[in-house]
Motif scaffolding. Sequence first.
Motif, short mmCIF file in Angstrom:
data_model
loop_
_atom_site.label_atom_id
_atom_site.label_comp_id
_atom_site.label_asym_id
_atom_site.label_seq_id
_atom_site.Cartn_x
_atom_site.Cartn_y
_atom_site.Cartn_z
N PHE A 204 0.84 -1.19 0.00
CA PHE A 204 0.00 0.00 0.00
C PHE A 204 0.88 1.24 0.00
O PHE A 204 1.99 1.24 0.54
CB PHE A 204 -0.93 0.02 1.22
N ASN A 205 0.37 2.33 -0.60
CA ASN A 205 1.17 3.54 -0.65
C ASN A 205 1.07 4.31 0.67
O ASN A 205 0.28 3.98 1.56
CB ASN A 205 0.78 4.42 -1.84
N GLU A 206 1.89 5.35 0.79
CA GLU A 206 1.98 6.09 2.04
C GLU A 206 0.65 6.74 2.42
O GLU A 206 0.27 6.75 3.60
CB GLU A 206 3.06 7.17 1.92
N GLU A 207 -0.07 7.25 1.44
CA GLU A 207 -1.36 7.89 1.74
C GLU A 207 -2.36 6.89 2.28
O GLU A 207 -3.09 7.17 3.23
CB GLU A 207 -1.90 8.58 0.49
N GLN A 208 -2.41 5.71 1.68
CA GLN A 208 -3.34 4.69 2.16
C GLN A 208 -3.02 4.27 3.59
O GLN A 208 -3.91 4.10 4.42
CB GLN A 208 -3.31 3.47 1.23
N LEU A 209 -1.73 4.11 3.89
CA LEU A 209 -1.34 3.71 5.24
C LEU A 209 -1.58 4.82 6.25
O LEU A 209 -1.93 4.56 7.41
CB LEU A 209 0.13 3.29 5.25
N THR A 210 -1.43 6.07 5.82
CA THR A 210 -1.74 7.20 6.70
C THR A 210 -3.23 7.22 7.02
O THR A 210 -3.63 7.45 8.17
CB THR A 210 -1.32 8.52 6.03
N VAL A 211 -4.06 6.99 6.00
CA VAL A 211 -5.50 6.91 6.21
C VAL A 211 -5.83 5.78 7.18
O VAL A 211 -6.60 5.95 8.13
CB VAL A 211 -6.24 6.70 4.87
N ARG A 212 -5.23 4.63 6.96
CA ARG A 212 -5.52 3.47 7.81
C ARG A 212 -5.17 3.76 9.27
O ARG A 212 -5.95 3.46 10.18
CB ARG A 212 -4.72 2.26 7.32
N ASP A 213 -4.03 4.38 9.49
CA ASP A 213 -3.60 4.68 10.86
C ASP A 213 -4.55 5.68 11.52
O ASP A 213 -4.95 5.51 12.68
CB ASP A 213 -2.18 5.23 10.84
N ALA A 214 -4.92 6.73 10.79
CA ALA A 214 -5.80 7.76 11.36
C ALA A 214 -7.18 7.20 11.68
O ALA A 214 -7.76 7.50 12.73
CB ALA A 214 -5.91 8.93 10.39
N ILE A 215 -7.72 6.39 10.78
CA ILE A 215 -9.06 5.83 10.99
C ILE A 215 -9.05 4.81 12.12
O ILE A 215 -10.01 4.73 12.91
CB ILE A 215 -9.59 5.21 9.68
N GLN A 216 -7.96 4.04 12.23
CA GLN A 216 -7.86 3.09 13.35
C GLN A 216 -7.92 3.82 14.69
O GLN A 216 -8.55 3.34 15.64
CB GLN A 216 -6.57 2.29 13.24
N LYS A 217 -7.26 4.97 14.76
CA LYS A 217 -7.25 5.73 16.02
C LYS A 217 -8.65 6.23 16.36
O LYS A 217 -9.06 6.19 17.52
CB LYS A 217 -6.28 6.91 15.90
N ILE A 218 -9.39 6.70 15.37
CA ILE A 218 -10.76 7.16 15.62
C ILE A 218 -11.63 5.98 16.05
O ILE A 218 -12.38 6.07 17.04
CB ILE A 218 -11.34 7.83 14.37
N CYS A 219 -11.54 4.88 15.33
CA CYS A 219 -12.42 3.74 15.60
C CYS A 219 -12.09 3.04 16.91
O CYS A 219 -12.95 2.33 17.46
CB CYS A 219 -12.32 2.74 14.44
N SER A 220 -10.89 3.24 17.42
CA SER A 220 -10.52 2.61 18.69
C SER A 220 -11.37 3.13 19.85
O SER A 220 -11.41 2.51 20.92
CB SER A 220 -9.03 2.84 18.98
#
Length: 399
Positions: free
Chosen positions: A6-22
């Motif tokens: 996955f590219n950097e933008e996709q991984l940045t999105v994944r990390d940010a959304i994981q934090k919200i959903c936690s």
Amino acid sequence: METSGFNEEQLTVRDAIQKICSNYTDEYWMEHDQSGEYPHELHAALAKDGWIGIALPEELGGAGLGISEATMMLHTIAESGAGIAGAQSIHANVYATQPVAKFATPEQRQEWLPKLIRGESRTCFGVTEPNTGLETLKLRTTATRDGDTYRISGQKIWISSAQVASHMVLLARTTPLESVTKASEGLSLFYIPFDRSQPGLDLRRIPKMGGRAVDANEVFFDNYTVPASALIGAEGQGFKIVLHGMNAERCLLAGEALGLGYAALGRAAKYARERVVFGRPIGMNQGIQHPLASAFMHLEAAKLSTYHAARLYDASRTDSGVTQHAIGVACNSAKYLAAEAAFVACERAVMALGGMGYAQEYHVERYLRECFVPRIAPVSREMIMNFIGEKALGLPRSY
């Protein structure tokens, strides 16, 4: 899930959304599934950080990213344990706005989209009708011009989030079917105010099997009046316009299915490592291990198909060599494969947990109930196979 590639933008999105959903536990989603209460808190949190507009233009307040990143966002929401219900709480706001952003006038975009991105308004998507089903070109809901307004009459069904929406992206007939030379003509697309206090609009919630936190509805219009300025593009061109959103939706729903499948598989693997029977963890037994390993590989294959389709969709904006035919084949294939892989993962998760798989406290029964959504909607498995048979293999049209 393996995140290599996955590219950097996709991984940045994944990390940010994981934090919200936690911040939203499995118990939160179980309670909302049982009560049918809408997950307003998740929608507000995503809007606060600008994620509702992930694939909308920056000049309107969006992130200006692509369907690849939007797919990752919805994939991550589902995988967090929110499942299809969590993802569907913003689903239409992401994909149904794609044709709005592309075909609305600058004035319309400026009036409608910033409010949606900020979470001040929400939209639902009104296409499906009870008597036409997948025969979109035979829709019966009409929009009749009357001076500076349109009067809408007809019925829509399976409209998610209609109970909380302030607007609807509506496909309606502005020219009778018998008066057009091609069936794809005569349909128009609107972004209408959805005011349940006004005459001519009635909603009836549909009790359903899964994803209960997000309402599904029958919607009835009876001379419901909307401003003529709600029309997007030209009259009669609505079907061509709405197709722009349909391929995007295939990708997004494929991502949601993947997230659900990975969530179920993660729970099953954890249980199989910890559950000891006859003096050994049940995950040591090939009868448990092999079905889960097979489910993982199917999810990984579907993941590759899903993000390939999303890349094609995004690339088509700047690369004229990417055809709509290629996008359609890729997006429909991805939705089919991800839905099937999710079903296998969810079913095997329940079976791996045995009796406890049937218990609400382990959550996999909720995932199994929800995994039927991407198999059925927005287009069935069988219709996708019809499409692939005709468009990819050159076989005679079967419907």
